[in-house]
Write a protein that holds these residues in place. Sequence first.
Motif, short mmCIF file in Angstrom:
data_model
loop_
_atom_site.label_atom_id
_atom_site.label_comp_id
_atom_site.label_asym_id
_atom_site.label_seq_id
_atom_site.Cartn_x
_atom_site.Cartn_y
_atom_site.Cartn_z
N LYS A 57 -8.62 1.78 5.34
CA LYS A 57 -7.34 1.41 4.19
C LYS A 57 -6.40 2.71 4.05
N THR A 58 -7.11 3.79 3.83
CA THR A 58 -6.11 5.19 4.01
C THR A 58 -5.16 5.09 4.92
N PHE A 59 -5.50 4.84 6.10
CA PHE A 59 -4.68 4.95 7.45
C PHE A 59 -3.52 3.85 7.16
N ILE A 60 -3.86 2.60 6.90
CA ILE A 60 -2.54 1.56 6.70
C ILE A 60 -1.92 2.07 5.45
N ALA A 61 -2.39 2.48 4.50
CA ALA A 61 -1.42 2.88 3.28
C ALA A 61 -0.63 3.85 3.73
N SER A 62 -1.11 5.02 4.45
CA SER A 62 -0.28 6.33 4.95
C SER A 62 0.86 5.61 5.69
N ARG A 63 0.61 4.77 6.65
CA ARG A 63 1.91 4.17 7.38
C ARG A 63 2.95 3.71 6.62
N ILE A 64 2.60 2.76 5.48
CA ILE A 64 3.39 2.35 4.64
C ILE A 64 4.09 3.48 3.97
N CYS A 65 3.46 4.51 3.50
CA CYS A 65 4.02 5.50 2.70
C CYS A 65 5.25 6.29 3.21
N VAL A 66 4.74 6.36 4.82
CA VAL A 66 5.74 7.15 5.93
C VAL A 66 7.15 6.22 5.88
N GLU A 67 6.95 4.89 5.88
CA GLU A 67 8.15 4.02 5.99
C GLU A 67 8.80 4.22 4.60
N VAL A 68 8.33 4.27 3.63
CA VAL A 68 8.78 4.68 2.14
C VAL A 68 9.72 5.84 2.30
N LYS A 69 9.11 7.04 2.89
CA LYS A 69 9.91 8.10 2.80
C LYS A 69 11.12 8.07 3.75
N ARG A 70 10.73 7.43 4.72
CA ARG A 70 12.10 7.20 5.66
C ARG A 70 13.10 6.50 5.21
N LEU A 71 12.87 5.57 4.28
CA LEU A 71 13.91 4.65 3.69
C LEU A 71 14.47 5.39 2.45
N LEU A 72 13.77 6.31 1.79
CA LEU A 72 14.14 6.95 0.67
C LEU A 72 15.13 8.13 1.08
N VAL A 73 14.96 8.60 2.10
CA VAL A 73 15.63 9.97 2.82
C VAL A 73 16.67 9.41 3.35
N HIS A 74 16.61 8.33 4.18
CA HIS A 74 17.66 8.07 5.26
C HIS A 74 18.47 6.80 4.99
N THR A 75 18.31 6.13 3.91
CA THR A 75 19.15 4.81 3.40
C THR A 75 19.44 5.20 1.99
N SER A 76 20.25 4.23 1.37
CA SER A 76 20.52 4.10 -0.07
C SER A 76 19.99 3.04 -0.83
N LEU A 77 18.99 2.36 -0.19
CA LEU A 77 18.44 1.11 -0.65
C LEU A 77 17.67 1.84 -2.01
N SER A 78 17.66 0.82 -3.08
CA SER A 78 17.01 0.98 -4.35
C SER A 78 15.61 0.93 -4.09
N VAL A 79 14.84 1.42 -4.90
CA VAL A 79 13.14 1.56 -4.79
C VAL A 79 12.88 0.10 -5.03
N ALA A 80 13.35 -0.69 -5.49
CA ALA A 80 13.08 -2.18 -5.68
C ALA A 80 13.12 -2.80 -4.41
N ALA A 81 14.30 -2.54 -3.63
CA ALA A 81 14.72 -3.06 -2.29
C ALA A 81 13.32 -2.53 -1.21
N ILE A 82 13.34 -1.36 -1.20
CA ILE A 82 12.45 -0.68 -0.42
C ILE A 82 10.83 -1.25 -0.63
N SER A 83 10.58 -1.46 -2.12
CA SER A 83 9.28 -2.28 -2.28
C SER A 83 9.37 -3.44 -1.68
N ASP A 84 10.25 -4.26 -1.76
CA ASP A 84 10.35 -5.66 -1.15
C ASP A 84 10.13 -5.41 0.53
N ARG A 85 10.90 -4.56 0.91
CA ARG A 85 10.85 -4.55 2.47
C ARG A 85 9.38 -3.97 3.17
N VAL A 86 8.57 -3.01 2.35
CA VAL A 86 7.43 -2.78 2.86
C VAL A 86 6.15 -3.36 2.12
#
Length: 210
Positions: free
Chosen positions: A181-210
């Motif tokens: 469970k933690t391993f799966i969650a960590s993969r999702i968190c990594v993607e969130v960090k990528r999108l927050l740092v490297h895109t202009s997507l809103s938090v809501a859009a990122i949430s929908d994507r992942v």
Amino acid sequence: GTDYHAVHCKPGSVLVVHPGQTQKFDVTSSWEGTLVLFRPELLFAPLAPALPGGIFELNLMSILAGLPHHFTLGGFEFRLIRSLLAQMHADSKLNVQAPQMHALLRHQICALLIRLDMAHRQHESRTLAADSDLLRFRRLQQLLDESFHKWHDVAKYASVLGCTEKTLTRTTLSVAGVTAKTFIASRICVEVKRLLVHTSLSVAAISDRV
């Protein structure tokens, strides 16, 4: 480091970084390495010639996707890959026409990937003889990279991998030191960090994507 995780390298270390991943090198330490950067379209398309007894398929994109993010080459393999990289570097300085240069480097990059895959498979086959959990973990990693945005439950991954949730958790604890469970969650968190740092997507859009 890759995707916000520290990677401790040593002679023979190979790092595989895919599009969308982040990387940061320690510029304060004394180290030496070779960076091979190429676009996916440079790889040859899958080949499936008919052979006696069935079909052999060489899919370089699949080979690239199947390589772990970090692994270490043995002495002979390390020298072989270094020699291939040195040849590529020397050939890149040849005074030839662009089509010839592109064709030469294209073949060499494909040969490099096949060599790395062969070395990795030989190493992993020796390891798997004593530890079958590693194979299941590698399959989980690949499946997670493909499906983390739509599957969040341990049960789904266990079902696709043909094992129980308990077995999958035992596997991730053995190889990565965390529960499934933690391993799966960590993969999702990594993607969130990528999108927050490297895109202009809103938090809501990122949430929908992942």
